[in-house]
Design a protein around this motif. Structure first.
Motif, PDB file in Angstrom:
ATOM      1  N   CYS A  36      63.854 -40.359  -0.306  1.00  0.00           N
ATOM      2  CA  CYS A  36      64.393 -41.383   0.718  1.00  0.00           C
ATOM      3  C   CYS A  36      63.929 -41.522   2.321  1.00  0.00           C
ATOM      4  O   CYS A  36      63.673 -40.415   2.849  1.00  0.00           O
ATOM      5  CB  CYS A  36      65.848 -41.024   0.671  1.00  0.00           C
ATOM      6  SG  CYS A  36      66.794 -41.311  -0.677  1.00  0.00           S
ATOM      7  N   LEU A  44      67.151 -44.664   2.845  1.00  0.00           N
ATOM      8  CA  LEU A  44      66.513 -46.305   2.430  1.00  0.00           C
ATOM      9  C   LEU A  44      65.352 -46.032   1.708  1.00  0.00           C
ATOM     10  O   LEU A  44      64.611 -44.906   1.770  1.00  0.00           O
ATOM     11  CB  LEU A  44      66.494 -47.204   3.956  1.00  0.00           C
ATOM     12  CG  LEU A  44      67.475 -47.257   4.632  1.00  0.00           C
ATOM     13  CD1 LEU A  44      67.238 -48.276   5.872  1.00  0.00           C
ATOM     14  CD2 LEU A  44      68.875 -48.035   4.100  1.00  0.00           C
ATOM     15  N   SER A  45      64.746 -47.217   1.385  1.00  0.00           N
ATOM     16  CA  SER A  45      63.351 -47.357   0.876  1.00  0.00           C
ATOM     17  C   SER A  45      62.192 -46.589   1.479  1.00  0.00           C
ATOM     18  O   SER A  45      62.033 -46.998   2.979  1.00  0.00           O
ATOM     19  CB  SER A  45      63.014 -48.686   0.589  1.00  0.00           C
ATOM     20  OG  SER A  45      64.059 -49.371  -0.159  1.00  0.00           O
ATOM     21  N   MET A  67      64.005 -44.159  -3.720  1.00  0.00           N
ATOM     22  CA  MET A  67      65.056 -45.061  -3.415  1.00  0.00           C
ATOM     23  C   MET A  67      64.502 -46.389  -3.005  1.00  0.00           C
ATOM     24  O   MET A  67      63.583 -46.672  -2.408  1.00  0.00           O
ATOM     25  CB  MET A  67      65.509 -44.329  -2.096  1.00  0.00           C
ATOM     26  CG  MET A  67      66.860 -45.267  -1.428  1.00  0.00           C
ATOM     27  SD  MET A  67      68.330 -45.512  -2.614  1.00  0.00           S
ATOM     28  CE  MET A  67      69.067 -43.683  -2.362  1.00  0.00           C
ATOM     29  N   ARG A  69      66.374 -49.406  -1.498  1.00  0.00           N
ATOM     30  CA  ARG A  69      67.428 -49.837  -0.599  1.00  0.00           C
ATOM     31  C   ARG A  69      66.967 -50.110   0.832  1.00  0.00           C
ATOM     32  O   ARG A  69      66.726 -49.275   1.547  1.00  0.00           O
ATOM     33  CB  ARG A  69      68.518 -48.679  -0.423  1.00  0.00           C
ATOM     34  CG  ARG A  69      69.885 -48.977   0.070  1.00  0.00           C
ATOM     35  CD  ARG A  69      70.728 -47.658   0.154  1.00  0.00           C
ATOM     36  NE  ARG A  69      71.751 -48.201   1.124  1.00  0.00           N
ATOM     37  CZ  ARG A  69      72.478 -47.573   2.070  1.00  0.00           C
ATOM     38  NH1 ARG A  69      71.735 -46.263   2.409  1.00  0.00           N
ATOM     39  NH2 ARG A  69      73.332 -47.841   2.775  1.00  0.00           N
ATOM     40  N   PHE A  75      75.778 -53.036   0.011  1.00  0.00           N
ATOM     41  CA  PHE A  75      75.216 -52.977  -1.395  1.00  0.00           C
ATOM     42  C   PHE A  75      75.150 -54.404  -2.178  1.00  0.00           C
ATOM     43  O   PHE A  75      74.809 -54.512  -3.183  1.00  0.00           O
ATOM     44  CB  PHE A  75      75.924 -51.973  -2.089  1.00  0.00           C
ATOM     45  CG  PHE A  75      75.831 -50.518  -1.512  1.00  0.00           C
ATOM     46  CD1 PHE A  75      74.710 -49.978  -1.468  1.00  0.00           C
ATOM     47  CD2 PHE A  75      77.181 -49.943  -1.307  1.00  0.00           C
ATOM     48  CE1 PHE A  75      74.606 -48.563  -0.989  1.00  0.00           C
ATOM     49  CE2 PHE A  75      77.134 -48.715  -1.047  1.00  0.00           C
ATOM     50  CZ  PHE A  75      75.719 -47.970  -0.766  1.00  0.00           C
ATOM     51  N   MET A  85      63.660 -55.823  -3.483  1.00  0.00           N
ATOM     52  CA  MET A  85      63.661 -54.918  -4.470  1.00  0.00           C
ATOM     53  C   MET A  85      63.014 -54.775  -5.417  1.00  0.00           C
ATOM     54  O   MET A  85      62.332 -53.671  -5.796  1.00  0.00           O
ATOM     55  CB  MET A  85      65.276 -54.661  -4.651  1.00  0.00           C
ATOM     56  CG  MET A  85      66.208 -54.593  -3.474  1.00  0.00           C
ATOM     57  SD  MET A  85      67.793 -54.580  -3.963  1.00  0.00           S
ATOM     58  CE  MET A  85      68.195 -53.034  -4.770  1.00  0.00           C
ATOM     59  N   PHE A 102      68.468 -47.348  -7.259  1.00  0.00           N
ATOM     60  CA  PHE A 102      69.263 -48.439  -6.542  1.00  0.00           C
ATOM     61  C   PHE A 102      70.704 -48.738  -7.047  1.00  0.00           C
ATOM     62  O   PHE A 102      71.222 -48.300  -7.859  1.00  0.00           O
ATOM     63  CB  PHE A 102      68.312 -49.777  -7.110  1.00  0.00           C
ATOM     64  CG  PHE A 102      68.179 -49.858  -8.658  1.00  0.00           C
ATOM     65  CD1 PHE A 102      69.324 -50.280  -9.294  1.00  0.00           C
ATOM     66  CD2 PHE A 102      66.993 -49.575  -9.266  1.00  0.00           C
ATOM     67  CE1 PHE A 102      69.335 -50.538 -10.766  1.00  0.00           C
ATOM     68  CE2 PHE A 102      66.933 -49.882 -10.571  1.00  0.00           C
ATOM     69  CZ  PHE A 102      67.956 -50.271 -11.235  1.00  0.00           C
ATOM     70  N   HIS A 132      72.661 -45.770  -7.604  1.00  0.00           N
ATOM     71  CA  HIS A 132      72.846 -44.894  -6.650  1.00  0.00           C
ATOM     72  C   HIS A 132      74.597 -44.923  -6.208  1.00  0.00           C
ATOM     73  O   HIS A 132      75.448 -45.630  -7.183  1.00  0.00           O
ATOM     74  CB  HIS A 132      72.116 -44.821  -5.391  1.00  0.00           C
ATOM     75  CG  HIS A 132      72.163 -46.164  -4.962  1.00  0.00           C
ATOM     76  ND1 HIS A 132      73.248 -47.051  -4.541  1.00  0.00           N
ATOM     77  CD2 HIS A 132      71.178 -46.903  -4.446  1.00  0.00           C
ATOM     78  CE1 HIS A 132      73.033 -47.969  -4.073  1.00  0.00           C
ATOM     79  NE2 HIS A 132      71.687 -48.051  -3.669  1.00  0.00           N
ATOM     80  N   ALA A 134      76.463 -46.513  -4.829  1.00  0.00           N
ATOM     81  CA  ALA A 134      77.218 -47.729  -4.806  1.00  0.00           C
ATOM     82  C   ALA A 134      78.244 -47.842  -5.681  1.00  0.00           C
ATOM     83  O   ALA A 134      79.087 -48.496  -5.508  1.00  0.00           O
ATOM     84  CB  ALA A 134      76.297 -48.955  -5.013  1.00  0.00           C
TER      85      ALA A 134
END
Length: 247
Positions: A36, A44-45, A67, A69, A75, A85, A102, A132, A134
């Protein structure tokens, strides 16, 4: 299998220590890395360069989960974000990832349409999928587990408390028991959000008869922010002790 699947979340922004952290994690017994960026924003990505760096340090049997995101605010996934994405999923596969992480929700429920497209993209690229935390914003977890299983998602990351509460996993034990029971071994439950050597033995017990793994971040870092093999060993050793009791 119980007690052997430990996933380590690594901060991709720590370029100086990234390769060593990947190697140390696997050498100490981790099964997977979740990579991450921007951990101060809850992950985040990572950049393509960071993914490539981690992939090069991966042992042949190690898993590298990336990751996906792109934004931290929420989300919800609209058409533009979905396009970003899916392109990040494809890029992760090209750079050596073995899986992606994700999530997509709408109005506190699973966004089935967006999730289906993300899963389809990942499967097309032969990547394992984790939904994830979310998930921990979703009102009806039982229904979501069933839908995620039907969509072919491999894993769900949860700590049993609402995402916005920022609570330790130990506050979510009762909910985790329900989640694991509802999953019924059909989808792997990854327990994360405050996993340490001190509580791992309790968490491993939750999955004595079901498919679970543990996910640790700060719980395996030393004071210098480096992955500490002794802390990983301690988390895994706890599970070995529990396993021997059941044998």
């Amino acid at each position: 299998m119980m007690g052997k699947n430990l996933e380590i979340c690594l901060n991709a922004d720590d370029h100086i220590n990234l390769i060593n952290n990947v190697k140390t994690a696997f050498k100490a017994g981790a099964s997977r890395i979740e990579l991450c960026g921007a951990m101060h924003l809850a992950g985040l990505s990572p950049t393509p360069g960071e993914i490539e760096t981690a992939a090069k340090a991966l042992p042949s049997n190690g898993e590298l989960l990336v990751m996906v995101r792109p934004i931290a605010e929420h989300f919800n996934v609209d058409a533009a974000l979905l396009k970003t994405m899916t392109s990040q999923i494809t890029r992760a596969a090209q750079l050596g990832a073995t899986g992606v992480v994700f999530g997509a929700i709408a109005n506190n429920e699973l966004d089935v349409a967006a999730t289906a497209k993300l899963v389809e993209c990942a499967q097309r690229n032969q990547l394992a999928t984790t939904f994830h935390r979310a998930f921990d914003c979703i009102t009806n977890s039982r229904s979501a587990i069933k839908m995620l299983t039907n969509l072919g998602v491999d894993r769900i990351l949860s700590n049993g408390t609402h995402w916005a509460d920022n609570s330790n996993v130990m506050h979510g034990l009762k909910q985790l028991q329900s989640i694991i029971a509802d999953a019924n071994g059909q989808i792997e439950i990854v327990i994360g959000g405050g996993v340490t050597a001190n509580n791992a033995h309790i968490l491993w017990q939750l999955g004595s008869e079901h498919l679970i793994s543990l996910h640790a971040y700060s719980g395996v870092l030393n004071s210098a922010g480096l992955v500490d093999p002794l802390l990983i060993n301690a988390i895994l050793q706890r599970s070995d002790n529990e396993q021997s009791k059941h044998d």
